[in-house]
Design a protein around this motif. Structure first.
Motif, short mmCIF file in Angstrom:
data_model
loop_
_atom_site.label_atom_id
_atom_site.label_comp_id
_atom_site.label_asym_id
_atom_site.label_seq_id
_atom_site.Cartn_x
_atom_site.Cartn_y
_atom_site.Cartn_z
N LEU A 1 55.69 38.03 55.28
CA LEU A 1 54.32 38.50 55.06
C LEU A 1 53.36 37.38 55.46
CD1 LEU A 1 54.62 40.35 51.63
CD2 LEU A 1 53.98 41.37 53.82
N VAL A 2 52.39 37.71 56.31
CA VAL A 2 51.40 36.72 56.74
C VAL A 2 50.01 37.07 56.23
CG1 VAL A 2 52.69 36.02 58.78
CG2 VAL A 2 51.09 37.93 58.94
N GLY A 3 49.91 38.11 55.44
CA GLY A 3 48.66 38.55 54.85
C GLY A 3 48.94 39.79 54.04
N GLU A 4 47.95 40.28 53.31
CA GLU A 4 48.16 41.45 52.49
C GLU A 4 48.44 42.66 53.37
OE1 GLU A 4 45.97 43.97 48.90
OE2 GLU A 4 45.11 42.10 49.64
N GLY A 5 49.66 43.18 53.29
CA GLY A 5 50.04 44.34 54.08
C GLY A 5 50.28 44.03 55.54
N GLY B 1 57.51 43.84 53.05
CA GLY B 1 56.22 44.50 52.95
C GLY B 1 56.29 46.00 52.75
N GLY B 2 57.38 46.50 52.12
CA GLY B 2 57.51 47.93 51.89
C GLY B 2 58.13 48.69 53.04
N LEU B 3 58.50 48.01 54.12
CA LEU B 3 59.16 48.64 55.26
C LEU B 3 60.56 48.07 55.42
CD1 LEU B 3 56.35 48.65 58.00
CD2 LEU B 3 57.10 50.56 56.58
N VAL C 1 50.21 47.35 57.60
CA VAL C 1 50.23 48.54 56.74
C VAL C 1 49.24 48.35 55.58
CG1 VAL C 1 52.53 49.33 57.35
CG2 VAL C 1 52.28 47.63 55.53
N SER C 2 48.14 47.64 55.86
CA SER C 2 47.17 47.31 54.82
C SER C 2 46.33 48.50 54.38
CB SER C 2 46.24 46.18 55.32
OG SER C 2 45.49 46.63 56.44
N GLY C 3 46.29 49.56 55.20
CA GLY C 3 45.53 50.75 54.83
C GLY C 3 44.04 50.62 55.09
N ARG C 4 43.62 49.65 55.87
CA ARG C 4 42.20 49.52 56.23
C ARG C 4 41.85 50.48 57.36
NH1 ARG C 4 41.93 43.57 58.04
NH2 ARG C 4 43.98 44.16 58.85
N HIS C 5 40.56 50.54 57.73
CA HIS C 5 40.15 51.32 58.88
C HIS C 5 40.98 50.89 60.09
CE1 HIS C 5 37.64 52.99 62.10
NE2 HIS C 5 36.96 53.66 61.19
N PHE C 6 41.46 51.84 60.87
CA PHE C 6 42.38 51.50 61.96
C PHE C 6 41.74 50.56 62.96
CE2 PHE C 6 40.03 54.73 64.20
CZ PHE C 6 40.24 54.51 65.55
N MET D 1 51.26 52.67 48.23
CA MET D 1 52.36 51.78 48.64
C MET D 1 53.28 52.55 49.57
SD MET D 1 54.10 48.98 48.55
CE MET D 1 54.16 47.89 47.17
N LEU D 2 53.59 51.96 50.70
CA LEU D 2 54.51 52.60 51.64
C LEU D 2 55.95 52.36 51.20
CD1 LEU D 2 52.83 51.58 54.97
CD2 LEU D 2 52.99 53.88 54.06
N THR D 3 56.75 53.40 51.32
CA THR D 3 58.18 53.26 51.04
C THR D 3 58.95 53.80 52.21
OG1 THR D 3 58.27 55.42 49.96
CG2 THR D 3 57.83 53.51 48.55
N THR D 4 60.19 53.42 52.32
CA THR D 4 61.03 53.93 53.40
C THR D 4 62.06 54.88 52.86
OG1 THR D 4 62.48 52.04 53.15
CG2 THR D 4 60.76 51.87 54.81
N SER D 5 62.52 55.77 53.72
CA SER D 5 63.53 56.74 53.34
C SER D 5 64.85 56.04 53.06
CB SER D 5 63.71 57.76 54.46
OG SER D 5 64.86 58.53 54.26
N THR D 6 65.66 56.66 52.21
CA THR D 6 66.98 56.08 51.93
C THR D 6 68.02 56.48 52.95
OG1 THR D 6 67.48 57.95 50.50
CG2 THR D 6 66.51 56.00 49.45
N THR D 7 67.64 57.43 53.85
CA THR D 7 68.62 57.86 54.85
C THR D 7 68.99 56.70 55.76
OG1 THR D 7 69.06 59.36 56.68
CG2 THR D 7 66.79 58.65 56.42
N GLU D 8 70.23 56.69 56.21
CA GLU D 8 70.69 55.62 57.08
C GLU D 8 70.74 56.06 58.54
OE1 GLU D 8 71.13 52.47 56.30
OE2 GLU D 8 70.40 53.04 54.33
#
Length: 590
Positions: free
Chosen positions: A42-46, A27-29, A152-157, A1-8
């Motif tokens: 979200l229009v699809g998974e990731g 979507g985790g961003l 950001v689905s993590g599939r082959h690029f 799962m992608l997360t974002t930094s808390t820095t502003e």
């Protein structure tokens, strides 16, 4: 799962733009949207769709993610390399005639960590490592409206990129692109073999010899419009066939050979030696002093009418089958001056689009299967309605560059066939190296540019054999699922597959996966290491190994499930054909 930094900290290393700022989590961003209105969903998974609008002025989207286990930043700009840039790197200007608004941050195992595309043609984009946090930051800017898909689905690029190019098609309401069959066939080009020394006799002889090899198209490049052999562009602009007298009769003789014919034009140039140099001074978009030419402004109807009439004449009057339209990127080389009073387009891109649209409409009215070639870096999806083929930019005799460039273009080209830069070689080139040149562009359409009358018997045999492979497996090679590996290493292993055929090009001593429910598996070896190791397989297969000239060197049966993988020898420039069907499908002859 992608997360974002808390820095502003959001400093994008770019000029600030005016407008309300909104932070949007989706979507985790987290996206920082500078616009009057912005939405994300979200229009699809990731897969996230972001839309920014503003009534007047630019809009910008920024986002970041941890730069963890990352190997490359893929873009269609081969010249930029695939390294990881810094966040302070200069942004890229993408337009209709330069680049495409798409990129992918690639991780270990060729995973697409973050892949994005913009629907708009003209954007300003950048991406790089933010040193203070170790994050990777993207930002994209457009005028008035920006629509982004972020994967950001993590599939082959390559899968992520393929879905984004399909989105481009759907977003433009194109549905599908009609590609003439000849656009996917191996071709002959006169550029490296003749340069400007073009004559009807030479063209007709190479067309005849090429047809015997299976080359159904000849592309005549620079030199046909001038007796000057200085390789400059001072003689562009009139486009009279001074080196091809009685042009229509000449084209008819090529057609009688069963070969189609395309003609080259450097579309934006008016040269100092042309008869219209003074006439077009008021319409100069910019100057190319080193080329002895000016670039004319496509925003002006007079410019578009003049250029369209000249280019369409090749098809309408001389019977050509298509046009090789070169140097489109020069329309976007410099910032355009304010439009003059005669301009009817707000932007240069709009003028280029109108010009190309008129040309395409006119030539297809005469010849519905008319061909149009564009060249890297002008690979924008906005050009797809006007093109039938996209070619890698010039890289004479560099197999590595040709492999990288055709792969990069293929990943961004959607439905348009991708052609290799013309293949040339020294007269003493061994057959093995000729084969390697062809294997380097196995998943593109080859263009051959050597004097076919001077081929050695060994070169001829290699060319016959490999061109046969291109033609026989055209569907899989060009339209199958495309999976190049390791962009950070120049794609040392490339695979294409469909429901029953898998084809792999091996450019380094790497194992080849035999997984999957294939009927045929082809392994082309362009590496000096002949030992091919097949892993992840099961069952058995019959094997036929050929050398660079297509001669059978070994045939037998192998166990694909042996511990450590099945190993057998394939000479450099050779091909292994494996079949699960013992009744000869792997043993077909050319």
């Amino acid at each position: 799962m992608l997360t974002t930094s808390t820095t502003e900290v959001w400093e994008p290393y770019a000029e600030p733009i005016a407008g309300p700022v909104q932070l949007i989590d989706c979507g985790g961003l987290t996206f920082r949207a500078t616009a009057e209105d912005s939405t994300a969903r979200l229009v699809g998974e990731g897969i996230i769709e972001l839309v920014l609008t503003s009534a007047d002025g630019p809009v910008r989207a920024e986002w970041r993610l941890p730069c963890v286990d990352v190997t490359a930043l893929w873009t269609p700009d081969t010249m930029a390399g695939k390294g990881i840039p810094a966040a302070w790197s200069a942004p890229k200007e993408v337009s209709l005639s330069r680049g495409a608004p798409i990129a992918s941050l690639v991780g270990t195992g060729d995973v697409g960590r973050c892949t994005f595309a913009a629907a708009e043609v003209d954007v300003l984009a950048a991406g790089g490592v933010f040193e203070e946090t170790g994050e990777f930051r993207f930002w994209v800017q457009a005028q008035g409206r920006l629509t982004l898909r972020v994967d950001v689905s993590g599939r082959h690029f390559a899968r992520c990129l393929a879905d984004l190019t399909a989105w481009w098609l759907a977003d433009r309401g194109i549905g599908s692109v009609d590609i003439p069959a000849t656009a996917r066939k191996p071709a002959y080009s006169t550029w490296y073999s003749m340069h400007q020394a073009v004559t009807p006799e030479a063209v007709e002889e190479q067309a005849r010899l090429g047809k015997e090899l299976g080359l159904d198209l000849i592309i005549v490049d620079d030199g046909w419009m001038t007796p000057d052999r200085g390789r400059g562009y001072g003689h562009t602009g009139d486009w009279e066939p001074l080196s091809l007298p009685d042009t229509a009769a000449h084209v008819a003789r090529v057609h009688d050979l069963g070969v189609e014919y395309m003609l080259w034009y450097a579309i934006p140039f008016i040269g100092k030696e042309s008869t219209v140099w003074e006439r077009f001074q008021p319409y100069a978009l910019s100057r190319a002093e080193s080329l002895d030419a000016m670039i004319v402004d496509p925003r002006c109807p007079a410019v578009r009418a003049y250029l369209a009439d000249l280019l369409c004449r090749a098809v309408e009057e001389w019977g050509m089958d298509g046009l090789k339209i070169d140097f489109l990127d020069w329309f976007a080389r410099e910032e355009a001056p304010p439009a003059g009073p005669e301009a009817d387009c707000a932007t240069v891109s709009e003028g280029v689009d109108k010009l190309l649209g008129e040309i395409r409409t006119r030539i297809t009215a005469v010849r519905p299967t008319a061909l149009v070639e564009f060249r890297q870096p002008y690979v924008s999806p906005g050009l797809w309605p006007h093109a039938t083929m996209l070619r890698a930019t010039d890289c004479p005799l560099s197999g590595l560059d040709n492999r990288q460039r055709t792969t990069d273009v293929r990943l961004a080209a959607g439905p348009i066939p991708v052609h290799a830069d013309m293949l040339m070689w020294h007269p003493e080139e061994p057959a093995e190296q000729v084969a390697c040149h062809l294997i380097n562009v196995l998943f593109a359409v080859p263009q051959i540019s050597v004097d076919l009358a001077t081929l050695t018997p060994q070169q001829h045999q290699s060319l016959v054999f490999w061109l046969g492979i291109f033609r026989r497996y055209e569907q899989t090679l060009q339209q199958g699922a495309f999976e190049p590996a390791r962009p950070d290493l120049g794609y040392p292993l490339i695979r294409a597959h469909d429901a029953r055929v898998q084809i792999v090009a091996r450019h380094a001593a790497l194992p080849v996966s035999a997984a999957g429910a294939w009927d045929e598996l082809l392994v082309a070896n362009a590496d000096t290491d002949p030992w091919v190791r097949l892993t992840d397989g099961s069952g058995s297969a019959t094997v036929l190994v050929r050398d660079a000239r297509g001669r059978s060197v070994w045939a037998g049966s192998i166990d694909l499930g042996v511990p450590g993988g099945a190993v057998f020898e394939v000479p450099r420039g050779g091909l292994a054909e494996l079949s699960r069907d013992a009744v000869g499908r792997g043993f077909r002859r050319n």
